[in-house]
Design a protein around this motif. Structure first.
Motif, PDB file in Angstrom:
ATOM      1  N   ILE A 134       0.842  -1.205   0.000  1.00 19.65           N
ATOM      2  CA  ILE A 134       0.000   0.000   0.000  1.00 19.65           C
ATOM      3  C   ILE A 134       0.873   1.248   0.000  1.00 19.65           C
ATOM      4  N   ALA A 135       1.947   1.202   0.760  1.00 17.36           N
ATOM      5  CA  ALA A 135       2.840   2.359   0.823  1.00 17.36           C
ATOM      6  C   ALA A 135       3.674   2.493  -0.434  1.00 17.36           C
ATOM      7  N   SER A 136       4.190   1.366  -0.947  1.00 21.55           N
ATOM      8  CA  SER A 136       5.083   1.405  -2.102  1.00 21.55           C
ATOM      9  C   SER A 136       5.154   0.035  -2.742  1.00 21.55           C
ATOM     10  N   ARG A 137       4.749  -0.035  -3.986  1.00 21.98           N
ATOM     11  CA  ARG A 137       4.831  -1.317  -4.702  1.00 21.98           C
ATOM     12  C   ARG A 137       6.278  -1.805  -4.760  1.00 21.98           C
ATOM     13  N   LYS A 138       7.207  -0.914  -5.039  1.00 22.77           N
ATOM     14  CA  LYS A 138       8.606  -1.325  -5.148  1.00 22.77           C
ATOM     15  C   LYS A 138       9.122  -1.857  -3.816  1.00 22.77           C
ATOM     16  N   ALA A 139       8.663  -1.285  -2.709  1.00 28.15           N
ATOM     17  CA  ALA A 139       9.109  -1.731  -1.391  1.00 28.15           C
ATOM     18  C   ALA A 139       8.632  -3.137  -1.064  1.00 28.15           C
ATOM     19  N   MET A 140       7.596  -3.615  -1.741  1.00 26.69           N
ATOM     20  CA  MET A 140       7.128  -4.971  -1.501  1.00 26.69           C
ATOM     21  C   MET A 140       8.192  -5.998  -1.879  1.00 26.69           C
ATOM     22  N   GLY A 141       9.199  -5.550  -2.652  1.00 27.32           N
ATOM     23  CA  GLY A 141      10.304  -6.423  -3.001  1.00 27.32           C
ATOM     24  C   GLY A 141      11.091  -6.918  -1.805  1.00 27.32           C
ATOM     25  N   ALA A 142      10.888  -6.309  -0.636  1.00 27.68           N
ATOM     26  CA  ALA A 142      11.520  -6.820   0.577  1.00 27.68           C
ATOM     27  C   ALA A 142      10.896  -8.143   1.008  1.00 27.68           C
ATOM     28  N   TRP A 143       9.685  -8.414   0.545  1.00 27.46           N
ATOM     29  CA  TRP A 143       8.967  -9.631   0.928  1.00 27.46           C
ATOM     30  C   TRP A 143       8.935 -10.659  -0.206  1.00 27.46           C
ATOM     31  N   LEU A 144       8.770 -10.165  -1.425  1.00 29.63           N
ATOM     32  CA  LEU A 144       8.626 -11.034  -2.592  1.00 29.63           C
ATOM     33  C   LEU A 144       9.366 -10.419  -3.766  1.00 29.63           C
ATOM     34  N   GLU A 145      10.181 -11.209  -4.446  1.00 26.82           N
ATOM     35  CA  GLU A 145      10.879 -10.710  -5.613  1.00 26.82           C
ATOM     36  C   GLU A 145      10.343 -11.375  -6.874  1.00 26.82           C
ATOM     37  N   ARG A 146      10.437 -10.661  -7.971  1.00 26.51           N
ATOM     38  CA  ARG A 146      10.049 -11.192  -9.278  1.00 26.51           C
ATOM     39  C   ARG A 146      11.147 -12.147  -9.755  1.00 26.51           C
ATOM     40  N   ALA A 147      10.783 -13.389 -10.010  1.00 26.93           N
ATOM     41  CA  ALA A 147      11.730 -14.378 -10.515  1.00 26.93           C
ATOM     42  C   ALA A 147      11.244 -14.834 -11.886  1.00 26.93           C
ATOM     43  N   VAL A 148      12.004 -14.497 -12.926  1.00 29.23           N
ATOM     44  CA  VAL A 148      11.625 -14.787 -14.303  1.00 29.23           C
ATOM     45  C   VAL A 148      12.489 -15.927 -14.828  1.00 29.23           C
ATOM     46  N   PHE A 149      11.843 -16.929 -15.406  1.00 28.93           N
ATOM     47  CA  PHE A 149      12.545 -18.066 -16.000  1.00 28.93           C
ATOM     48  C   PHE A 149      12.391 -17.985 -17.522  1.00 28.93           C
ATOM     49  N   SER A 150      13.521 -17.865 -18.227  1.00 31.32           N
ATOM     50  CA  SER A 150      13.517 -17.604 -19.668  1.00 31.32           C
ATOM     51  C   SER A 150      14.043 -18.802 -20.443  1.00 31.32           C
ATOM     52  N   SER A 151      13.361 -19.135 -21.535  1.00 32.45           N
ATOM     53  CA  SER A 151      13.688 -20.340 -22.292  1.00 32.45           C
ATOM     54  C   SER A 151      14.964 -20.215 -23.113  1.00 32.45           C
ATOM     55  N   HIS A 152      15.294 -19.031 -23.575  1.00 28.29           N
ATOM     56  CA  HIS A 152      16.422 -18.866 -24.492  1.00 28.29           C
ATOM     57  C   HIS A 152      17.533 -18.031 -23.867  1.00 28.29           C
ATOM     58  N   LEU A 153      17.711 -18.172 -22.566  1.00 30.91           N
ATOM     59  CA  LEU A 153      18.704 -17.373 -21.859  1.00 30.91           C
ATOM     60  C   LEU A 153      20.114 -17.645 -22.389  1.00 30.91           C
TER      61      LEU A 153
END
Length: 365
Positions: free
Chosen positions: A168-187
């Motif tokens: 609620i305070a900051s979407r970016k600050a939510m990264g302290a709890w949950l991070e975006r983890a992207v899995f890419s097929s052609h890395l």
């Protein structure tokens, strides 16, 4: 158009006025989380991947979270229209056993059924996805941090409460709890992400034969409905959940000038509504539903609310239907099948629109 609405960011709208929309103009296709709502996009998916995009040859990045990951992975299989039809059939008929004395199936049971569904659909066909000559798949998951590093009955409610209030305070600050983890097929080929990831804490890993099934399972693992997937091969230890938590509708920074050859390119986004909501915890935060410059290159294809009102229950299929229909599987299958059949109109109107090239039918996103 009566069923379909088309919205475009400013640069995408300028592109449409100058060039129209051809298959060769598309550089990325996002696919949102949203559970059964995504069913109504499958007829459009079958047209895009079975008939329209094959008329071009450029690489295309496919991004997906939750059901969006299933849709995009199915689109990368040989004979994509048939694969997407199989996904539609299986998803509509999903069913879960409710133990005696309980009102809902257990998380363990739902998780087991999801795992079986992934195996039934992809099984030995994962190399078709990983080795696709044109399409590059990016599956979005949410990795827990600190107290959310493991999923259990005590830690998870506390951790998600913290994430909720922090967001609620900051979407970016939510990264302290949950991070975006992207899995890419052609890395391994050196292909980058199709979006800038400076908006939120992000980690990227290779999608491989060893982790394909747990990654797709994780991307669909709604907290408190399914179990988190722990310790995915090729990624740091921890609990991985539904990609929609961090990126509900993949409201990402897609801005790019061209495909490297000077040709303008766009992001084509079949979606089940006009608003592209950033995260799952933003659903009630209406001020975060507005378009931003991140979407300047995006064309959103969305159902007209007036058309949606003609569907069973005057809405798109959604998870509340599991409660609405209870154990009456045949009634839910009938309602969802009717909605998907009616969604052929989205496909037909899109096909007619790209043939006409009329930008007057497009509204600002």
């Amino acid at each position: 158009m009566k069923a379909l609405q088309v919205f475009a960011g400013p640069r995408a709208l300028a592109h449409l006025h100058a060039h129209g929309l051809a298959p060769a103009h598309v550089r990325a296709i996002p696919a949102a989380a949203g559970g059964p709502k995504g069913l109504t996009l499958l007829p459009l998916d079958r047209f895009l991947f079975g008939e329209w995009l094959p008329k071009s040859a450029q690489p295309v990045d496919l991004l997906g979270a939750s059901i969006g990951a299933w849709r995009m992975a199915a689109a990368m299989l040989d004979q994509p229209a048939a694969a997407l039809a199989a996904l539609e059939h299986a998803y509509i008929r999903q069913d879960y056993d409710v133990p005696p004395g309980r009102k809902a199936p257990t998380r363990e049971h739902i998780s087991e059924r999801f795992a079986a569904g992934i195996h039934a659909m992809f099984g030995q066909r994962v190399p078709e996805v990983l080795g696709h000559p044109r399409y590059r798949l990016h599956v979005v998951t949410s990795r827990g941090r600190h107290i959310l590093h493991r999923d259990n009955r005590l830690r998870s409610p506390l951790g998600y409460a913290g994430a909720f209030f922090t967001n609620i305070a900051s979407r970016k600050a939510m990264g302290a709890w949950l991070e975006r983890a992207v899995f890419s097929s052609h890395l391994a080929t050196g292909a980058g992400l199709p979006f800038a990831a400076s908006d939120y804490r992000t980690r990227r890993y290779a999608l491989s034969a060893a982790n394909f099934a747990p990654v797709v399972q994780a991307s669909c693992s709604i907290p408190f409905v399914l179990n988190a997937v722990h310790d995915i091969p090729g990624a740091p230890p921890g609990a991985y959940w539904d990609g929609g938590i961090t990126d509900y509708h993949l409201h990402l920074d897609y801005r790019a000038g061209s495909d490297g050859a000077g040709s303008p390119t766009v992001v084509l986004y079949p979606h089940f509504q006009r608003a592209v909501v950033p995260g799952w915890l933003d659903k009630s935060l209406k001020w975060r539903h507005r378009s931003t410059h991140f979407l300047d290159d995006v064309i959103v294809l969305a159902p007209n609310p007036e058309w949606v009102a003609t569907l069973p229950n005057q809405k798109l299929p959604d998870r509340t239907d599991f409660v609405r229909y209870g154990r009456d599987l045949s009634a839910r299958v009938k309602a969802w099948s009717t909605a998907v059949a009616e969604s052929q109109r989205l496909r037909d109107e899109f096909a007619a629109w790209v043939e006409s090239g009329d930008p007057a039918l497009v509204s600002a996103l």
